[in-house]
Design a protein around this motif. Structure first.
Motif, PDB file in Angstrom:
ATOM      1  N   ALA A  55       0.832  -1.208   0.000  1.00 20.14           N
ATOM      2  CA  ALA A  55       0.000   0.000   0.000  1.00 20.14           C
ATOM      3  C   ALA A  55       0.863   1.254   0.000  1.00 20.14           C
ATOM      4  O   ALA A  55       0.533   2.251  -0.669  1.00 20.14           O
ATOM      5  N   ALA A  56       1.980   1.211   0.732  1.00 23.57           N
ATOM      6  CA  ALA A  56       2.881   2.362   0.776  1.00 23.57           C
ATOM      7  C   ALA A  56       3.516   2.617  -0.584  1.00 23.57           C
ATOM      8  O   ALA A  56       3.677   3.766  -1.010  1.00 23.57           O
ATOM      9  N   VAL A  57       3.874   1.541  -1.285  1.00 29.08           N
ATOM     10  CA  VAL A  57       4.447   1.691  -2.628  1.00 29.08           C
ATOM     11  C   VAL A  57       3.458   2.416  -3.536  1.00 29.08           C
ATOM     12  O   VAL A  57       3.807   3.372  -4.247  1.00 29.08           O
ATOM     13  N   LYS A  58       2.214   1.954  -3.520  1.00 29.07           N
ATOM     14  CA  LYS A  58       1.193   2.582  -4.366  1.00 29.07           C
ATOM     15  C   LYS A  58       0.941   4.029  -3.958  1.00 29.07           C
ATOM     16  O   LYS A  58       0.762   4.909  -4.807  1.00 29.07           O
ATOM     17  N   GLY A  59       0.930   4.267  -2.640  1.00 33.11           N
ATOM     18  CA  GLY A  59       0.688   5.620  -2.166  1.00 33.11           C
ATOM     19  C   GLY A  59       1.797   6.584  -2.549  1.00 33.11           C
ATOM     20  O   GLY A  59       1.528   7.701  -2.998  1.00 33.11           O
ATOM     21  N   PHE A  60       3.048   6.165  -2.381  1.00 30.92           N
ATOM     22  CA  PHE A  60       4.177   7.028  -2.742  1.00 30.92           C
ATOM     23  C   PHE A  60       4.190   7.288  -4.247  1.00 30.92           C
ATOM     24  O   PHE A  60       4.457   8.417  -4.687  1.00 30.92           O
ATOM     25  N   HIS A  61       3.904   6.248  -5.034  1.00 33.59           N
ATOM     26  CA  HIS A  61       3.906   6.433  -6.486  1.00 33.59           C
ATOM     27  C   HIS A  61       2.793   7.387  -6.916  1.00 33.59           C
ATOM     28  O   HIS A  61       3.013   8.270  -7.752  1.00 33.59           O
ATOM     29  N   SER A  62       1.616   7.228  -6.318  1.00 31.26           N
ATOM     30  CA  SER A  62       0.503   8.126  -6.658  1.00 31.26           C
ATOM     31  C   SER A  62       0.785   9.550  -6.222  1.00 31.26           C
ATOM     32  O   SER A  62       0.380  10.511  -6.877  1.00 31.26           O
ATOM     33  N   GLY A  63       1.514   9.683  -5.101  1.00 38.06           N
ATOM     34  CA  GLY A  63       1.845  11.007  -4.615  1.00 38.06           C
ATOM     35  C   GLY A  63       2.785  11.764  -5.537  1.00 38.06           C
ATOM     36  O   GLY A  63       2.835  13.002  -5.513  1.00 38.06           O
ATOM     37  N   ASN A  64       3.533  11.034  -6.355  1.00 37.16           N
ATOM     38  CA  ASN A  64       4.439  11.674  -7.306  1.00 37.16           C
ATOM     39  C   ASN A  64       3.778  11.956  -8.651  1.00 37.16           C
ATOM     40  O   ASN A  64       4.425  12.434  -9.580  1.00 37.16           O
ATOM     41  N   THR A  65       2.498  11.620  -8.749  1.00 37.11           N
ATOM     42  CA  THR A  65       1.743  11.892  -9.971  1.00 37.11           C
ATOM     43  C   THR A  65       0.589  12.826  -9.627  1.00 37.11           C
ATOM     44  O   THR A  65       0.453  13.287  -8.494  1.00 37.11           O
ATOM     45  N   VAL A  66      -0.263  13.105 -10.615  1.00 28.91           N
ATOM     46  CA  VAL A  66      -1.401  13.996 -10.370  1.00 28.91           C
ATOM     47  C   VAL A  66      -2.606  13.242  -9.836  1.00 28.91           C
ATOM     48  O   VAL A  66      -3.651  13.835  -9.572  1.00 28.91           O
ATOM     49  N   ILE A  68      -3.368  11.614  -6.896  1.00 30.81           N
ATOM     50  CA  ILE A  68      -3.863  11.968  -5.570  1.00 30.81           C
ATOM     51  C   ILE A  68      -4.321  13.415  -5.535  1.00 30.81           C
ATOM     52  O   ILE A  68      -5.341  13.749  -4.930  1.00 30.81           O
ATOM     53  N   THR A  69      -3.575  14.301  -6.169  1.00 28.73           N
ATOM     54  CA  THR A  69      -3.956  15.716  -6.184  1.00 28.73           C
ATOM     55  C   THR A  69      -5.341  15.904  -6.770  1.00 28.73           C
ATOM     56  O   THR A  69      -6.169  16.656  -6.235  1.00 28.73           O
ATOM     57  N   ALA A  70      -5.623  15.214  -7.869  1.00 31.98           N
ATOM     58  CA  ALA A  70      -6.935  15.319  -8.509  1.00 31.98           C
ATOM     59  C   ALA A  70      -8.030  14.758  -7.603  1.00 31.98           C
ATOM     60  O   ALA A  70      -9.118  15.340  -7.483  1.00 31.98           O
ATOM     61  N   SER A  71      -7.756  13.635  -6.937  1.00 27.53           N
ATOM     62  CA  SER A  71      -8.749  13.030  -6.048  1.00 27.53           C
ATOM     63  C   SER A  71      -9.058  13.938  -4.871  1.00 27.53           C
ATOM     64  O   SER A  71     -10.213  14.089  -4.462  1.00 27.53           O
ATOM     65  N   LEU A  72      -8.006  14.551  -4.307  1.00 26.14           N
ATOM     66  CA  LEU A  72      -8.208  15.457  -3.184  1.00 26.14           C
ATOM     67  C   LEU A  72      -9.036  16.668  -3.585  1.00 26.14           C
ATOM     68  O   LEU A  72      -9.882  17.139  -2.830  1.00 26.14           O
ATOM     69  N   GLN A  73      -8.798  17.183  -4.772  1.00 31.16           N
ATOM     70  CA  GLN A  73      -9.545  18.342  -5.234  1.00 31.16           C
ATOM     71  C   GLN A  73     -11.021  18.016  -5.390  1.00 31.16           C
ATOM     72  O   GLN A  73     -11.893  18.805  -5.005  1.00 31.16           O
TER      73      GLN A  73
END
Length: 266
Positions: A55-66, A68-73
């Motif tokens: 889960a951490a691998v996926k989270g860190f990778h998503s954090g370096n892309t758009v 997570i940012t799009a989901s948060l918005q």
């Protein structure tokens, strides 16, 4: 209760709530919690299943892309809750290590930043209390900023701290790339120094593990300080399930005392 907290984050959320309650009980309901400092310490904890690692691998990778940012918005637009900025006059008192370990006299350990989901869950529970609860004292908090939050874990020596930083640096670098993620997913034990391994801990390892979490709430004045601790057996597979069962029993037997009409409670 902890309002929006996945099971693995309960050992952080519980002392954070206790510290704030104790702070207001001692210094009054109008006193402002400006900082929360949470420090995890562990003893005899051998390893964990690799699920959290993946889960951490996926989270860190998503954090370096758009992603997570799009989901948060989208979430912010749906919920319609704006985070109030922290006033500049609030002091920064909580211990906050960055790229170097920081000695912590209360625990006699060297602190490193805890990069789990705990901080997000503490803020989520806080928002739940502010915006889903009809009790006036929580509604009054809607106009207050969230406190500065420092979430760390302590290790016994500087050498151990720098070893963690080395593994963390390799992990972070590899998680930035798709091929790196594949490498991490395929070798969780190697890239975590054996902390995450297939099969998880044995019964014997679970029996000797324990944790102690220190939480300090700071106010505006130097004398406004409250410290609480939360401790128990092995945190991931022994203590946390017991906490979840205790929370469930609280909801079951004391529902009339919980000021929520609905929603998700843990």
């Amino acid at each position: 209760t902890a309002g929006a907290c996945p099971s693995a984050c309960v050992p952080s959320n519980l002392p954070a709530n206790l510290a704030r309650r104790a702070f207001h009980a001692r210094h009054g309901p109008d006193a402002v919690v400006t900082n929360l400092e949470i420090v995890h310490t562990f003893a005899g904890v051998a390893c964990a299943n690799p699920t959290t690692f993946h889960a951490a691998v996926k989270g860190f990778h998503s954090g370096n892309t758009v992603e997570i940012t799009a989901s948060l918005q989208v979430a912010k637009e749906k919920v319609g809750i704006e985070r109030i900025p922290v006033p500049k006059e609030w002091p920064k008192l909580a211990a906050c290590p960055h790229i170097k370990p920081l000695y912590h006299p209360d625990t006699r350990t060297y602190l490193l930043k805890f990069v789990g989901a705990d901080a997000a869950c503490i803020f989520a529970s806080d928002r739940y209390l502010r915006h889903r609860c009809d009790v006036q004292r929580y509604a009054d908090y809607r106009k207050r900023p969230h406190p500065y939050l420092s979430l760390c874990f302590g290790v016994p020596s500087k050498a151990a701290a720098y070893k963690f930083l080395m593994y963390g640096g390799v992990f972070s670098a590899l998680a930035s790339y798709k091929w790196g993620c594949d490498l991490l997913h395929g070798n969780p034990a190697m890239f975590s120094n054996g902390v995450f391994r297939e099969g998880g801990p044995t019964e014997e390892e679970l029996a000797v593990g324990s944790f102690k979490t220190y939480c300090t709430a700071y106010g505006m004045q130097e004398e406004e300080v409250v410290k609480v601790t939360c401790e128990g057996p092995e945190p991931g597979y022994v203590a946390t399930p017991r906490m979840i069962v205790a929370f469930a029993m609280t909801v079951l037997h004391h529902r009339d005392q919980i000021p929520f009409e609905g929603g998700v409670m843990v």
